[in-house]
Structure formats: C-alpha cells, structure tokens
Design an enzyme around this catalytic site. Structure first.
Site, mmCIF file in Angstrom:
data_model
loop_
_atom_site.group_PDB
_atom_site.id
_atom_site.type_symbol
_atom_site.label_atom_id
_atom_site.label_comp_id
_atom_site.label_asym_id
_atom_site.label_seq_id
_atom_site.Cartn_x
_atom_site.Cartn_y
_atom_site.Cartn_z
ATOM 1 N N HIS A 17 0.814 -1.199 0.090
ATOM 2 C CA HIS A 17 -0.034 -0.124 0.251
ATOM 3 C C HIS A 17 0.935 1.364 -0.209
ATOM 4 O O HIS A 17 0.508 2.399 -0.696
ATOM 5 C CB HIS A 17 -0.898 0.117 1.215
ATOM 6 C CG HIS A 17 -1.882 -0.883 1.505
ATOM 7 N ND1 HIS A 17 -2.244 -1.622 2.688
ATOM 8 C CD2 HIS A 17 -2.790 -1.516 0.419
ATOM 9 C CE1 HIS A 17 -3.106 -2.563 2.428
ATOM 10 N NE2 HIS A 17 -3.616 -2.689 1.147
ATOM 11 N N LYS A 41 -16.995 -5.411 8.291
ATOM 12 C CA LYS A 41 -16.024 -6.284 7.848
ATOM 13 C C LYS A 41 -15.134 -6.638 9.362
ATOM 14 O O LYS A 41 -14.074 -7.226 8.794
ATOM 15 C CB LYS A 41 -15.138 -5.177 6.960
ATOM 16 C CG LYS A 41 -15.384 -5.100 5.574
ATOM 17 C CD LYS A 41 -14.286 -4.585 4.553
ATOM 18 C CE LYS A 41 -14.669 -4.848 3.106
ATOM 19 N NZ LYS A 41 -13.616 -4.599 2.148
ATOM 20 N N ARG A 90 -1.919 -6.137 -7.689
ATOM 21 C CA ARG A 90 -1.071 -7.204 -7.344
ATOM 22 C C ARG A 90 -0.726 -8.071 -8.467
ATOM 23 O O ARG A 90 0.204 -8.337 -8.890
ATOM 24 C CB ARG A 90 -1.187 -7.649 -5.904
ATOM 25 C CG ARG A 90 -0.912 -6.872 -4.912
ATOM 26 C CD ARG A 90 -1.548 -7.468 -3.709
ATOM 27 N NE ARG A 90 -2.788 -7.674 -3.713
ATOM 28 C CZ ARG A 90 -3.701 -7.909 -2.464
ATOM 29 N NH1 ARG A 90 -3.114 -8.209 -1.269
ATOM 30 N NH2 ARG A 90 -4.943 -8.142 -2.879
ATOM 31 N N SER A 128 -3.183 -7.186 3.490
ATOM 32 C CA SER A 128 -3.466 -7.139 4.883
ATOM 33 C C SER A 128 -3.781 -8.223 5.577
ATOM 34 O O SER A 128 -3.584 -8.807 6.857
ATOM 35 C CB SER A 128 -4.617 -6.089 5.058
ATOM 36 O OG SER A 128 -4.098 -4.849 4.782
HETATM 37 O O1 PNS Z 1 -8.938 -2.599 0.877
HETATM 38 P P1 PNS Z 1 -10.387 -3.071 0.291
HETATM 39 O O2 PNS Z 1 -11.033 -3.660 1.623
HETATM 40 O O3 PNS Z 1 -10.061 -4.209 -0.639
HETATM 41 O O4 PNS Z 1 -10.919 -1.949 -0.210
HETATM 42 C C1 PNS Z 1 -12.413 -2.172 -0.534
HETATM 43 C C2 PNS Z 1 -12.903 -0.574 -0.827
HETATM 44 C C3 PNS Z 1 -12.688 0.057 0.480
HETATM 45 C C4 PNS Z 1 -12.211 0.142 -1.684
HETATM 46 C C5 PNS Z 1 -14.440 -0.923 -1.276
HETATM 47 O O5 PNS Z 1 -15.072 -1.651 -0.526
HETATM 48 C C6 PNS Z 1 -15.365 0.361 -1.275
HETATM 49 O O6 PNS Z 1 -14.978 1.329 -2.232
HETATM 50 N N1 PNS Z 1 -16.238 0.582 -0.374
HETATM 51 C C7 PNS Z 1 -16.985 1.759 -0.311
HETATM 52 C C8 PNS Z 1 -18.515 1.457 -0.664
HETATM 53 C C9 PNS Z 1 -18.695 1.579 -2.087
HETATM 54 O O7 PNS Z 1 -18.427 2.627 -2.770
HETATM 55 N N2 PNS Z 1 -19.129 0.540 -2.854
HETATM 56 C C10 PNS Z 1 -19.335 0.518 -4.112
HETATM 57 C C11 PNS Z 1 -17.981 0.259 -5.021
HETATM 58 S S1 PNS Z 1 -17.443 -1.186 -4.586
#
Ligand code: PNS
Length: 164
Positions: A17, A41, A90, A128
């Site tokens: 990250h 989560k 990745r 993570s």
């Molecule tokens: O590190 P992660 O858990 O893979 O990140 C995921 C994240 C936070 C980018 C994604 O879950 C997100 O954007 N969540 C916010 C809710 C949202 O906008 N959902 C619609 C698009 S996926």
C-alpha cells in the site's frame, strides 16, 4: 489541482500500500487515503488506529492525507474534491474484482476515473490478511509492513491473545 483518493480497508497498511501511495503522490498534487470505516468487515484495528498508522508512515510525504469514510466511495471522492480513484493491482487475481468496482463506481458517477497502478513485484504477495495471519502467530513482520508499525501491531495482537 489534481486530487486523487486511494481507498481501502488498510487493516493494517502494508508495504505494498505504501509503495502505491508514494508513487501516486508523485503523479497527483494531493493524495487522500480513504480508510473504510465499516464495522461489518470486522477489522482488527479501529478506523482511527488505521488512519493513525497511515499518517505515521506517510509523515514524510507532504501531499498525502488520511481520512475515514463510510458509505459510497464516489461520495467520499466528491467530498474531497477528487477527480480520480487510485487502486493498486497485485496480480491478475485482483483484476476481476477491481474491474467490477471501477465499472460500478463509473455507473454510480461518471465523473470519476479509476487509475490502476501495478504493485511493485517485490510486494505482490503481501496483503493485509496475510499480515494479520502472520501477526496472530507472532511471525516475522519485517518486510511486510513499515518497520515503525511493527511494535503497534504486535501490541494489538498481544492484547488479543487468547481471544481467537
Ligand atoms: O482494501 P479493500 O477492503 O479491498 O477496499 C475495498 C474498498 C474500500 C475500496 C471498497 O469496498 C469500497 O470502495 N467501499 C465503499 C463502498 C462503495 O463505494 N461501494 C461501491 C463500489 S465497490
């Protein structure tokens, strides 16, 4: 001013990250790291702890800030006046899910572009979840996360010992 949002759970932030943040900070005038504050989560670290760790390791990059968000990413991007969402890739395994999220975000608000950055190969195996697995069994975290964070992560897991 070109502002980008780099969203994620960052539970905790890894060297992969951090590499994406550093590189994005060279491309955009400002990078806002968005920490998803979503208790469903079941994160190990609170959103405040996750942001605090991100601030600690990005203190030397003047155009990086961190904030928590809840709800939709496109709404957070709007609030931060960002035009771009940055994501790290990745391996090809990340692609399908990221592609779907980018299209969904575009459908929700066509204003936003998702820009993908390839993670440096030396970090491509780090996640993570893997960091948490290693930390849970008191394995070596050096190389996986910024060294400064290791005591904080160990402390958290020492407190949690017995509660798994
Ligand atoms: O590190 P992660 O858990 O893979 O990140 C995921 C994240 C936070 C980018 C994604 O879950 C997100 O954007 N969540 C916010 C809710 C949202 O906008 N959902 C619609 C698009 S996926």
């Amino acid at each position: 001013m070109r502002i980008a949002v780099y969203p994620g759970s960052f539970d905790p932030i890894t060297n992969g990250h951090l590499d994406v943040i550093r590189r994005a900070a060279k491309v955009y005038d400002q990078v806002v790291v968005g920490v998803l504050d979503n208790i469903s989560k079941k994160p190990v670290f609170t959103a405040e702890e996750r942001c605090e760790m991100i601030r600690m390791v990005t203190a030397d990059i003047p155009n990086v800030t961190c904030d928590r968000f809840n709800g939709l990413l496109v709404d957070f991007a709007k609030q931060k006046q960002a035009a771009v969402i940055v994501k790290g890739l990745r391996t090809v395994a990340d692609f399908e899910y990221e592609f779907q999220m980018a299209l969904l975000n575009k459908a929700l608000d066509p204003e936003y572009e998702t820009m993908f950055m390839m993670t440096d190969t030396k970090y491509s195996y780090i996640s993570s979840s893997m960091v948490k697995e290693v930390a849970k069994y008191h394995g070596e975290l050096e190389g996986l996360v910024p060294s400064k964070l290791i005591p904080k992560i160990k402390e958290k897991y020492n407190k949690m010992d017995g509660s798994f």
